[in-house]
Design an enzyme around this catalytic site. Sequence first.
Site, PDB file in Angstrom:
ATOM      1  N   ASP A   9      -8.035  -7.020 -17.044  1.00  0.00           N
ATOM      2  CA  ASP A   9      -9.262  -8.272 -16.683  1.00  0.00           C
ATOM      3  C   ASP A   9     -10.707  -7.107 -16.758  1.00  0.00           C
ATOM      4  OD1 ASP A   9      -8.459  -6.275 -14.115  1.00  0.00           O
ATOM      5  OD2 ASP A   9      -8.781  -8.139 -12.811  1.00  0.00           O
ATOM      6  N   CYS A  66      -5.350  -3.587 -14.651  1.00  0.00           N
ATOM      7  CA  CYS A  66      -6.330  -3.908 -13.972  1.00  0.00           C
ATOM      8  C   CYS A  66      -6.965  -3.251 -13.053  1.00  0.00           C
ATOM      9  CB  CYS A  66      -5.932  -6.180 -13.332  1.00  0.00           C
ATOM     10  SG  CYS A  66      -4.561  -5.568 -11.840  1.00  0.00           S
ATOM     11  N   THR A  68      -5.941  -1.832  -9.968  1.00  0.00           N
ATOM     12  CA  THR A  68      -5.470  -1.554  -9.219  1.00  0.00           C
ATOM     13  C   THR A  68      -3.696  -1.467  -9.880  1.00  0.00           C
ATOM     14  OG1 THR A  68      -4.528  -3.424  -8.115  1.00  0.00           O
ATOM     15  CG2 THR A  68      -5.535  -1.859  -6.454  1.00  0.00           C
ATOM     16  N   HIS A  99      16.613   3.035 -16.012  1.00  0.00           N
ATOM     17  CA  HIS A  99      17.281   2.032 -15.131  1.00  0.00           C
ATOM     18  C   HIS A  99      16.807   0.855 -15.152  1.00  0.00           C
ATOM     19  CE1 HIS A  99      18.481   5.926 -12.545  1.00  0.00           C
ATOM     20  NE2 HIS A  99      18.745   6.218 -14.292  1.00  0.00           N
ATOM     21  N   HIS A 134      23.953   0.050 -15.982  1.00  0.00           N
ATOM     22  CA  HIS A 134      21.983  -0.494 -15.324  1.00  0.00           C
ATOM     23  C   HIS A 134      21.905  -2.071 -15.650  1.00  0.00           C
ATOM     24  CE1 HIS A 134      21.042   3.713 -13.896  1.00  0.00           C
ATOM     25  NE2 HIS A 134      21.611   3.952 -14.970  1.00  0.00           N
TER      26      HIS A 134
HETATM   27  C1  RB5 Z   1     -10.726  -8.018  -9.164  1.00  0.00           C
HETATM   28  O1  RB5 Z   1     -11.920  -7.099  -8.599  1.00  0.00           O
HETATM   29  C2  RB5 Z   1      -9.262  -7.032  -8.898  1.00  0.00           C
HETATM   30  O2  RB5 Z   1      -8.635  -7.633  -7.425  1.00  0.00           O
HETATM   31  C3  RB5 Z   1      -8.245  -6.797  -9.649  1.00  0.00           C
HETATM   32  O3  RB5 Z   1      -8.733  -5.664 -10.846  1.00  0.00           O
HETATM   33  C4  RB5 Z   1      -7.235  -6.268  -8.934  1.00  0.00           C
HETATM   34  O4  RB5 Z   1      -6.955  -5.100  -8.572  1.00  0.00           O
HETATM   35  C5  RB5 Z   1      -5.648  -7.415  -8.975  1.00  0.00           C
HETATM   36  O5  RB5 Z   1      -4.674  -6.678  -8.480  1.00  0.00           O
END
Ligand code: RB5
Length: 144
Positions: A9, A66, A68, A99, A134
């Site tokens: 994203d 993304c 995070t 694993h 595993h």
């Molecule tokens: C976008 O602002 C953010 O929420 C997305 O990139 C991501 O981190 C979601 O988990």
Amino acid sequence: MNKIIIASDHGGLELKNVIKDYLMQNGYSVSDIGTDSSESCDYPIYAKKLCQRIISNEFDKGILFCGTGLGMQICANKFKGIRAVCVSDTFSAKMSRQHNNSNVLTLGGRVIGTGTAKEIVDIWLNSEFLGGRHQKRIDMIEQL
Ligand code: RB5
């Protein structure tokens, strides 16, 4: 397989572009299915597109980016046969292959630096699933 599929994203776009260049420099054929814009977009759309192309066996591994890595991981694990891991250290990257036989890596562009991300990607792509006990556990995951 020397080809890989990637998607992000807007929050993961910058890191995706760094890793895309890195993979291509290292001889990978990279299929980037978007986003290619810094405008806000919805990560589940990209997670779904990527996972479908792994489930269909067009690719055996993919990387999602993304902000995070977490939203992408949550989405990807909704798909049967996808084992997605959000990783920010090299030990977990290796273990997730050996694993857990992970087939999707998710990275947070707002969490890790580019140097760490490159090391994680290297180790993840070059570590093999160990099978044996595993495999039994992977089979159990599929039955959940
Ligand atoms: C976008 O602002 C953010 O929420 C997305 O990139 C991501 O981190 C979601 O988990």
